[in-house]
Design a protein around this motif. Structure first.
Motif, mmCIF file in Angstrom:
data_model
loop_
_atom_site.group_PDB
_atom_site.id
_atom_site.type_symbol
_atom_site.label_atom_id
_atom_site.label_comp_id
_atom_site.label_asym_id
_atom_site.label_seq_id
_atom_site.Cartn_x
_atom_site.Cartn_y
_atom_site.Cartn_z
ATOM 1 N N VAL A 1 1.952 13.484 -5.687
ATOM 2 C CA VAL A 1 0.768 13.753 -4.870
ATOM 3 C C VAL A 1 1.172 14.017 -3.421
ATOM 4 N N LEU B 1 -1.152 5.151 3.776
ATOM 5 C CA LEU B 1 -2.255 6.037 3.401
ATOM 6 C C LEU B 1 -2.958 5.512 2.147
ATOM 7 N N VAL B 2 -2.169 4.929 1.239
ATOM 8 C CA VAL B 2 -2.750 4.330 0.032
ATOM 9 C C VAL B 2 -3.621 3.127 0.399
ATOM 10 N N ALA C 1 -4.461 11.540 7.572
ATOM 11 C CA ALA C 1 -3.267 11.945 6.825
ATOM 12 C C ALA C 1 -2.458 12.977 7.595
ATOM 13 N N ALA D 1 0.477 16.882 -0.563
ATOM 14 C CA ALA D 1 -0.215 16.459 0.656
ATOM 15 C C ALA D 1 -0.156 17.486 1.786
ATOM 16 N N VAL E 1 2.627 9.098 -7.293
ATOM 17 C CA VAL E 1 2.360 9.094 -5.853
ATOM 18 C C VAL E 1 3.273 10.086 -5.138
ATOM 19 N N THR F 1 -6.886 4.226 1.942
ATOM 20 C CA THR F 1 -7.812 4.695 0.919
ATOM 21 C C THR F 1 -8.530 3.517 0.261
ATOM 22 N N LEU G 1 -6.022 11.438 -4.086
ATOM 23 C CA LEU G 1 -5.908 10.136 -3.431
ATOM 24 C C LEU G 1 -6.800 9.103 -4.110
ATOM 25 N N GLN G 2 -8.026 9.474 -4.402
ATOM 26 C CA GLN G 2 -8.942 8.543 -5.059
ATOM 27 C C GLN G 2 -8.480 8.204 -6.473
#
Length: 451
Positions: free
Chosen positions: A209, A367-368, A388, A213, A206, A371, A63-64
Motif C-alpha cells: 500500500v 500513518l496507520v 500523508a 501511497a 502495508v 487512521t 488505508l481503511q
C-alpha cells in the motif's frame, strides 16, 4: 566462442520500487502541489478532478482496509511477546514508564495543537467526508469497549472493542505459551507462530500500500490545491511546527525525569546522540536498535535492563508517534469542521496508547496509528491524505523522539535497580565482583544512578 548475453535492464516497475519511499513521497508532495496550483490557475478543475478523485479515493480505501487486520495481528503478537516470567519487577517498571510517557506525549500533542489550531478554516474539496460518525457518551464508550458480538464490532468499525479483544487474546496466548501444561504450551507456541506469520503477511500488504501511497498523495494534494489554491500550504506548515515543537517539549520532559533520578544529562545525551541521529535518518525504531543498545552500554546500563527494555520499547514505546497522532487528529477535525470534546480527546489518548503497543517501529507506522485514531472518534478519512503528504518529514522527528524515550526509560529503570548500573570505565560483568567486595570495601557512598 559465444559472448555472454548482457544482463537484462530492470523493468520500469522494478526501478520505481527500488527508489526509497521517502523520496517518492517527497516528489509526490511537490508534484501534487505544483499540479494543483496549475490546475487552479488554469480553471480546469472539473476535468482534472475527474481523474484525480478516483486515484485518491483508492488510497483512502486502502488505508481503511488495513485498520482491523493490523490491530488484530500486531496487538496480539505484541502482547504475547511479553512472557509472565519477564514481567517481573523490571518489566513492570519499564512497561509502566512507556505507557505513562506515551499517554503524556499524546496529551502534549493534543494540547499544543488545540492551542495553535492547525487546519482551521480549511475544507476538503467538494466537502467530501465532512460528516463524521456521532460519538457516543462516556458511559456508552466504556460499555462498548467490551463487545457483545465481535463480528458486529468489526462491521461497525468499533476500534476500541477490537483492541480489547486483541489484548485479551494476546494475554491468553502468553499464558498458554508459558503454561505448565505441555499440551497447552505446544498449542500456544503453534498459535504464536501463526500470529507472527499473520502479522508479517499484513505488513507485507502495508508495504505494498505504501508503494501506491505516492500516487494517492499526488492525487489528493493536487485535488485539494486545485480547489483551494495555496490556502492549504499554511495549515500544513502549522502542523509541522506543532509536531516538532511538541517533540522538543517531550525531550525536555525526558531531561527532567532523568534529573529526578540523578542521571547525568551530559553522559546521557553524549551516548544517545548516535541513536537519535540514526533514528532521524532511518525513520525506524527497530532499525536503530543495535545503535541504541551500544548507547545504553555506554551509559553504564547492564544487559539485564536494556536487553528487555530496548526491544520492548521499539514496539511499545512510541512517544513521538503519539504526539503526531494527537496533533494530526486535531488537524483532521479542524478541516472536517468538527469539534473534539472531552470524550473524543480521551478516546484519542486511549487509542494512541493502545495502538502503540502493537504497531511496529517502522517507517509509515504513524500513518496507520493516525487512521485508527481518526476512525475511533468518527472523523472523515479524506483530510488524512493531506497529512500523508508530509508524513515522511514528520516521521523523522517522531522516530527520534521514540528512540530517545526508549533510552530514557532504560536509564531511569536501571537507576532504580541495585547493581544495574556500571560506573565509568567499569566493564560489563564486573558488577558481581564489586558487590561481593562491597561489604568489606572502604569506599562507601556510591549509589546507582550517579555514574
Amino acid at each position: 566462442m559465444s559472448t555472454p548475453a548482457p544482463a537484462a535492464s530492470p523493468s520500469l516497475l522494478r526501478r520505481y520500487l527500488n527508489i526509497p519511499l521517502i523520496w517518492k513521497m517527497a516528489v509526490a508532495l511537490v508534484a501534487g502541489a505544483v499540479a494543483g496550483l496549475v490546475i487552479n490557475a488554469a480553471g480546469v478543475q472539473e476535468r482534472a478532478l475527474a481523474v484525480l478523485d478516483p486515484l485518491g479515493e483508492i488510497f483512502l480505501n486502502l488505508l481503511q482496509m488495513l485498520i482491523f487486520p493490523l490491530i488484530i495481528t500486531t496487538l496480539v503478537a505484541g502482547v504475547s511477546s511479553i512472557s509472565p516470567q519477564r514481567l517481573g519487577r523490571i518489566g513492570v517498571k519499564v512497561f509502566v514508564f512507556y505507557l505513562v510517557t506515551s499517554a503524556f506525549a499524546i496529551t502534549v500533542g493534543l494540547a499544543l495543537a488545540l492551542a495553535v489550531s492547525p487546519g482551521a478554516g480549511l475544507s476538503m474539496p467538494g466537502g467530501q467526508g465532512q460528516e463524521g460518525a456521532e460519538v457516543p457518551s462516556v458511559t456508552d464508550t466504556l460499555v462498548q469497549i467490551v463487545p457483545a458480538n465481535p463480528f458486529q464490532a468489526l462491521v461497525e468499525g468499533n476500534v476500541l472493542a477490537i483492541m480489547f479483544l486483541a489484548l485479551v487474546f494476546g494475554l491468553a496466548l502468553t499464558f498458554m505459551m508459558n503454561s505448565d501444561d505441555e499440551r497447552a504450551q505446544e498449542w500456544g507456541l503453534f498459535l504464536r507462530k501463526g500470529t507472527d506469520a499473520a502479522a508479517d503477511l499484513v505488513f507485507r500488504v502495508v508495504r505494498g500500500v505504501l508503494e501506491y501511497a505516492p500516487v494517492g498523495v499526488f492525487a489528493l494534494i493536487a485535488a485539494v490545491l486545485a480547489q483551494t489554491g495555496a490556502e492549504a500550504i499554511g495549515p500544513l506548515v502549522q502542523l509541522t511546527g506543532v509536531v516538532y515543537g511538541s517533540i522538543v517539549l517531550m525531550v525536555g520532559v525526558y531531561a527532567l525525569i532523568l534529573l529526578l533520578f540523578r542521571a547525568p544529562l551530559g553522559r546521557f545525551f553524549a551516548a544517545a546522540k548516535d541513536p537519535m541521529v540514526t533514528a532521524f535518518v532511518t525513520r525506524s525504531s527497530g532499525g536503530t536498535l543495535p545503535v541504541s543498545t551500544a548507547a545504553a552500554r555506554r551509559m553504564g546500563v547492564r544487559e539485564g535492563v536494556y536487553g528487555f527494555s530496548l526491544p520492548l520499547g521499539a514496539t511499545v514505546n512510541m512517544d513521538g508517534t503519539a504526539i503526531y497522532v494527537g496533533a494530526a487528529t486535531v488537524f483532521v477535525a479542524n478541516i472536517a469542521g468538527q469539534s473534539l470534546g472531552v470524550v473524543e480527546l480521551a478516546t484519542v489518548v486511549l487509542v494512541g496508547v493502545l495502538a502503540s503497543v502493537g504497531t511496529a517501529g517502522v517507517p509509515g507506522a504513524g500513518l496507520v496509528m493516525l487512521t485508527m485514531a481518526t476512525t475511533s472518534v468518527g472523523l472523515p478519512m479524506a483530510p488524512v491524505a493531506l497529512v500523508a503528504g508530509i508524513d515522511a518529514l514528520l516521521d523523522m522527528a517522531r522516530t527520534m523522539c521514540n528512540v530517545t524515550g526508549d533510552l530514557a526509560g532504560t536509564r531511569v529503570v536501571a537507576a532504580t535497580e541495585k547493581g544495574m548500573l556500571r560506573e565509568p570505565g567499569q566493564e560489563e560483568g564486573q558488577g558481581q565482583d564489586l558487590q561481593r567486595r562491597g561489604s568489606s570495601s572502604s569506599s562507601p557512598g556510591v549509589e546507582p544512578g550517579q555514574g
